[in-house]
Design a protein around this motif. Structure first.
Motif, PDB file in Angstrom:
ATOM      1  N   TYR A 432      57.242  44.549  36.802  1.00  0.00           N
ATOM      2  CA  TYR A 432      56.040  43.853  36.344  1.00  0.00           C
ATOM      3  C   TYR A 432      55.711  42.691  37.271  1.00  0.00           C
ATOM      4  O   TYR A 432      54.549  42.460  37.629  1.00  0.00           O
ATOM      5  N   LEU A 433      56.744  41.946  37.670  1.00  0.00           N
ATOM      6  CA  LEU A 433      56.532  40.777  38.517  1.00  0.00           C
ATOM      7  C   LEU A 433      56.344  41.146  39.981  1.00  0.00           C
ATOM      8  O   LEU A 433      55.668  40.430  40.725  1.00  0.00           O
ATOM      9  N   THR A 434      56.936  42.263  40.399  1.00  0.00           N
ATOM     10  CA  THR A 434      56.872  42.655  41.811  1.00  0.00           C
ATOM     11  C   THR A 434      55.694  43.556  42.120  1.00  0.00           C
ATOM     12  O   THR A 434      55.026  43.404  43.146  1.00  0.00           O
ATOM     13  N   ASN A 437      49.798  43.628  38.832  1.00  0.00           N
ATOM     14  CA  ASN A 437      48.643  42.917  39.368  1.00  0.00           C
ATOM     15  C   ASN A 437      48.725  41.431  38.996  1.00  0.00           C
ATOM     16  O   ASN A 437      48.742  41.088  37.812  1.00  0.00           O
ATOM     17  N   PRO A 438      48.778  40.511  39.972  1.00  0.00           N
ATOM     18  CA  PRO A 438      48.925  39.082  39.661  1.00  0.00           C
ATOM     19  C   PRO A 438      47.785  38.524  38.810  1.00  0.00           C
ATOM     20  O   PRO A 438      48.012  37.698  37.924  1.00  0.00           O
ATOM     21  N   ALA A 439      46.560  38.958  39.093  1.00  0.00           N
ATOM     22  CA  ALA A 439      45.415  38.462  38.316  1.00  0.00           C
ATOM     23  C   ALA A 439      45.527  38.917  36.864  1.00  0.00           C
ATOM     24  O   ALA A 439      45.234  38.157  35.931  1.00  0.00           O
ATOM     25  N   ALA A 442      48.081  36.779  35.065  1.00  0.00           N
ATOM     26  CA  ALA A 442      47.590  35.433  34.755  1.00  0.00           C
ATOM     27  C   ALA A 442      46.715  35.441  33.508  1.00  0.00           C
ATOM     28  O   ALA A 442      46.830  34.560  32.646  1.00  0.00           O
ATOM     29  N   VAL A 443      45.845  36.434  33.402  1.00  0.00           N
ATOM     30  CA  VAL A 443      44.988  36.534  32.214  1.00  0.00           C
ATOM     31  C   VAL A 443      45.830  36.806  30.972  1.00  0.00           C
ATOM     32  O   VAL A 443      45.611  36.219  29.898  1.00  0.00           O
ATOM     33  N   ALA A 444      46.825  37.695  31.097  1.00  0.00           N
ATOM     34  CA  ALA A 444      47.691  38.002  29.963  1.00  0.00           C
ATOM     35  C   ALA A 444      48.436  36.760  29.492  1.00  0.00           C
ATOM     36  O   ALA A 444      48.596  36.534  28.281  1.00  0.00           O
ATOM     37  N   GLN A 445      48.891  35.928  30.431  1.00  0.00           N
ATOM     38  CA  GLN A 445      49.572  34.686  30.063  1.00  0.00           C
ATOM     39  C   GLN A 445      48.638  33.722  29.349  1.00  0.00           C
ATOM     40  O   GLN A 445      49.034  33.052  28.392  1.00  0.00           O
TER      41      GLN A 445
END
Length: 467
Positions: A432-434, A437-439, A442-445
């Motif tokens: 998940y972290l590697t 999708n980073p964007a 960020a939205v999920a967080q």
């Protein structure tokens, strides 16, 4: 754990039989499901009504007790793991099929209803849920919603998020969000249910849902077909999907080693299959009658034999034989008898890229160890592959990351996903972290922070933070 039970019994006594509490002694007599740590919390609450579930969540909020939602515990990525100090909130008693509407082709159902129970109930009116999977006997509707389950019919009907019309859930603040819409067309602002579907219990606890239903046709024919690659299988699938009198009900591809070991485990005769056939397609079609389905399947395969490089094939002569065909694909426990604790993965790539992906995967595994290989099988029409890496030493801790990299390399570049239908849970944290999708992370967080500022819902699972 006993203190949590005593406090719950004292504070929620008004709910009586609507809220069962189960301690560690009774949990010891229950099967924990796919992960031995699912009952790690040692205390489980079984609400029989949405209101009782909401009361349990409010109690947890007031007492800072983390909540781990659980359905049928069939998840393969550790999303239901619980720990001491947490409360397991189970959907087991939210198990009513409330209303089947044959005209609207919808069903209103409790989150604890198993897929098989729902299939049997709706089949009585000639309908079926638009989703099917091998764990149908124990997988629950709430769990399937939480993980956005896929399965056998996804190529035709989409995944779980395409089946849900309405939803009811207890939110992290203890309120009961109820939007049991029973129509397809709703354009009235953001679709909140889509936040809950696929959230793996991080955003709320699903209690009820309204699902779409599809026509059910039992008049079927089933075949196993040997062929040279996934591209040939896709050509067969395209042909049969284009036939107006037929409906494609299933298309599952098994690469050679998976089929041969599965057949050997079950005593299934493969004498009809040409030696060294690279891949075998399990295909099922339906028509107005069994005879019509069988004839169309046999004639279609005969007409495409040379053009698409078919090597061998067999059409089931009876329902019992068809079930044995399906058992080859769906009963995969043999893998872990041959290779205990073999690491397993669930990826998706566009169907046209399957051959390139599988060839690349095998080459990457060989660079780690020449003796490494993989069982490869899956839902070919939508590009979802299941993989189990096998060979002596594959479970070595030092090889966990290199093997993951071999599996996930290229998936995003093909336009696919590192997790197709099993979710993230605890097993895919690194992926998940590697590879996620980073964007999107960020939205999920941000959503998690807004809905669950205390991080009480399924803590230690998605959405993970990079730090």
């Amino acid at each position: 754990m006993t203190e949590i039970i005593r406090s719950l019994q004292r504070d929620l006594n008004d709910f009586g039989e609507d809220l069962h509490l189960v301690g560690s002694e009774r949990l010891a007599n229950r099967h924990p499901g796919e992960h031995r740590d699912n009952f790690g919390a040692g205390v489980l609450a079984e609400p029989a009504t949405p209101e009782a579930a909401a009361a349990a969540v409010r109690w947890c909020l007031e007492n800072d007790v983390p909540i781990v939602p659980q359905g049928g515990r069939t998840g393969l990525v550790g999303g239901g793991i619980s720990r001491p100090g947490e409360l397991i909130l189970s959907t087991a008693r939210l198990n009513r099929i409330e209303a089947i509407d044959p005209l609207a082709r919808t069903v209103t159902v409790g989150a604890g209803v198993t897929l098989q129970a729902l299939q049997e109930a709706t089949a009585e009116v000639g309908l079926i849920p638009g989703i099917d999977l091998a764990a149908r006997g124990s997988a629950t509707i709430g769990g399937m919603i939480a993980t956005n389950a896929g399965g056998i019919l996804a190529f035709r009907n989409g995944v779980m998020r395409h089946q849900v019309l309405g939803i009811e859930a207890v939110m992290p603040d203890g309120t009961l969000f109820s939007d049991l819409t029973r129509v397809l067309k709703v354009s009235a602002g953001p679709d909140i249910k889509q936040l809950l579907i696929g959230s793996e219990g991080a955003y709320g606890f699903v209690t009820r849902a309204v699902l779409k239903l599809e026509s059910f046709n039992p008049m079927r024919a089933t075949a196993l077909v040997g062929l040279r690659d996934a591209t040939s299988a896709l050509a067969l699938i395209a042909h049969f999907r284009a036939q107006p009198a037929l409906q494609l009900e299933g298309a599952e591809l098994m690469w050679q080693r998976y089929l041969r070991d599965s057949a050997g485990d079950k005593g299934f005769d493969l004498g009809w299959l040409e030696e060294d056939t690279p891949a075998i397609l399990l295909m099922e079609v339906s028509a107005e009658s069994e005879e019509q389905a069988r004839e169309a399947l046999e004639e279609g395969l005969a007409g495409l034999w040379e053009e698409h490089g078919l090597t061998s094939g067999i059409v089931a002569a009876s329902l019992d034989q068809a079930r044995r065909f399906w058992a080859l694909r769906e009963d995969g426990d043999f893998m872990y008898r041959h290779f205990p604790a073999a690491p397993s993965y669930d990826v998706s790539v566009p169907p046209g890229s399957l051959d390139d992906y599988v060839a690349g995967l095998r080459a990457r595994l060989k660079t780690i160890d020449p003796g490494f290989d993989a069982y490869v099988y899956g839902h070919i029409a939508d590009g979802n592959l299941h993989l189990s890496v096998i060979g002596e030493g594959v479970t070595a801790p030092a090889l966990k990351a290199p093997i993951e990299d071999a599996v996930y390399t290229g998936v995003a570049e093909f336009g696919g996903s590192f997790s197709a239908e099993h979710g993230v849970g605890t097993e895919k944290r690194r992926a998940y972290l590697t590879y996620g999708n980073p964007a999107r992370r960020a939205v999920a967080q941000a959503i998690k922070a807004a809905l669950d500022p205390k991080t009480l819902f399924n803590p230690g699972k998605v959405p993970y933070r990079a730090d």
